[in-house]
Design an enzyme around this catalytic site. Structure first.
Site: not given
Ligand SMILES: *[C@@H]1O[C@H](CO)[C@@H](O)[C@H](O)[C@H]1NC(C)=O
Ligand SMILES: *[C@@H]1O[C@H](CO)[C@@H](O)[C@H](O)[C@H]1NC(C)=O
Ligand SMILES: *[C@@H]1O[C@H](CO)[C@@H](O)[C@H](O)[C@H]1NC(C)=O
Length: 340
Positions: A142, A148, A283, A304
């Protein structure tokens, strides 16, 4: 005139930053630390605009180095931390630039349907890894953008598309960053808003068609009109129930909100993360499986969006079935997934 100004600037900068330098004996940073910093800079191809920026980053790096050393000396934990690509950022800077979850208040929250998997908690397999079944695209990055939420929702859509349509596609986060007007682009957002947008527009285009740039631009309606994958709706996993989350993940990758605010999370390099972390959801990641290790410690497998250099090849294993009903770092508080 210029040199007098430079000197003044030097003292100004030094008076601000020199005090943060971790020094053996006041004033000058430790030679070994500087050497480590230079090696770290080379490894991650880091360059700074000017000397004051560099000396500030050296100070931050040195603090993080000290923290990592103390962590290692403190002995047995079931995860590791290290000087990864975020080692020159303070935790405050890191959270401000690399997360980006914005939870809507109750009034403006888009309603989700009841959970499809709610009553299917029996006969759930003891381990699942959607990566092995080809339902997870490579880890993305990102960058310094609070997007996110876009990465989390795209990974969930990619997953269900592969499972139902037998095709793994790399879908576009940038489309969501640019076009989901109920979210805030790089200023943060919420996964259900992204799912609602994809339902409303009738689909989402590919990464190749609408590539990620890491900042918000105007929505490109021409690119947007090429629908590569579509969803029919989205559902919330019943909150604060790791069993319900497990049932959902056994069927498909699931978007989750977490508290990724701690320095250990920032510098995580592997193993089963067990905190410290709170439940201040800031997040979003995507749970793509779960399992247990040789010592029978259970974990979630979370994808992630901080590149494959971070964590365990871009993933983090997070302790599963903890005492708190919210789950570790609040992982069970606000999970949702798209339906087709
Ligand atoms: C050095 O670079 C930083 C970061 O780009 C900037 O904020 C600062 O003003 C610069 N300082 C000087 C002395 O040029
Ligand atoms: C690490 O794993 C061991 C073995 O299961 C366990 O006893 C211990 O409590 C764990 N440590 C932490 C900090 O979670
Ligand atoms: C699950 O079971 C509860 C209680 O029996 C029921 O109220 C609910 O409608 C069921 N949910 C679904 C999705 O079938």
């Amino acid at each position: 005139m210029a040199s007098a100004f430079d000197l003044l600037l030097f003292f100004l900068v030094c008076s601000i930053f020199c005090s943060t330098w971790p020094t053996a004996s006041g004033g000058v940073p430790d030679h070994a630390v500087v050497e480590k910093f230079e090696r770290w800079m080379a490894k991650y191809g880091r360059a700074y605009k000017n000397m004051s920026e560099k000396s500030y980053r050296l100070g931050v790096f040195a603090k993080n180095l000290k923290y990592v050393d103390a962590f290692r000396k403190s002995g047995r934990r079931n995860y590791t931390i290290g000087l990864n690509q975020f080692a020159d950022l303070t935790n405050e800077e890191f959270v401000a630039t690399h997360t980006g979850l914005r939870r809507p208040n109750a009034a403006s929250k888009p309603p989700a349907s009841p959970c499809l998997y709610q009553n299917l908690t029996h006969g759930v397999p003891s381990s699942v890894d959607w990566r092995r079944r080809g339902a997870v695209s490579p880890v993305k990055d990102q960058g310094s953008c609070g997007s996110c939420w876009a990465f989390s929702s795209v990974a969930a859509i990619e997953g269900i598309t592969k499972i139902k349509k037998r095709k793994l596609m790399d879908l576009s986060e940038q489309e969501l960053v640019d076009c989901v007007s109920s979210n805030f682009g790089c200023g943060g957002g919420w996964m259900n808003n992204a799912f609602a947008f994809v339902v409303l527009t009738g689909g989402i285009t590919t990464e190749a068609k609408y590539p990620y740039v890491g900042y918000q631009r105007g929505c490109d309606f021409e690119k947007l009109s090429h629908h590569a994958a579509s969803i029919a709706g989205y559902q919330d996993v019943p909150a604060n129930d790791e069993g319900a989350l497990m049932a959902a993940v056994s069927h498909q990758p699931v978007s989750v909100a977490i508290d990724a605010g701690g320095l250990d999370f920032q510098l995580y390099t592997g193993g089963i993360f067990s905190g410290p972390c709170g439940t201040d959801l800031n997040h979003a990641v995507t749970v793509v499986g779960y399992g247990k290790d040789g010592r029978r410690i259970k974990y979630w497998i979370a994808k992630n969006s901080w590149s494959s250099n971070w964590g365990d090849h871009g993933y983090i294993l997070m302790k599963k079935d903890v005492a708190a009903k919210e789950g570790l770092c609040g992982i069970a508080m606000a999970a949702s997934y798209p339906t087709v």
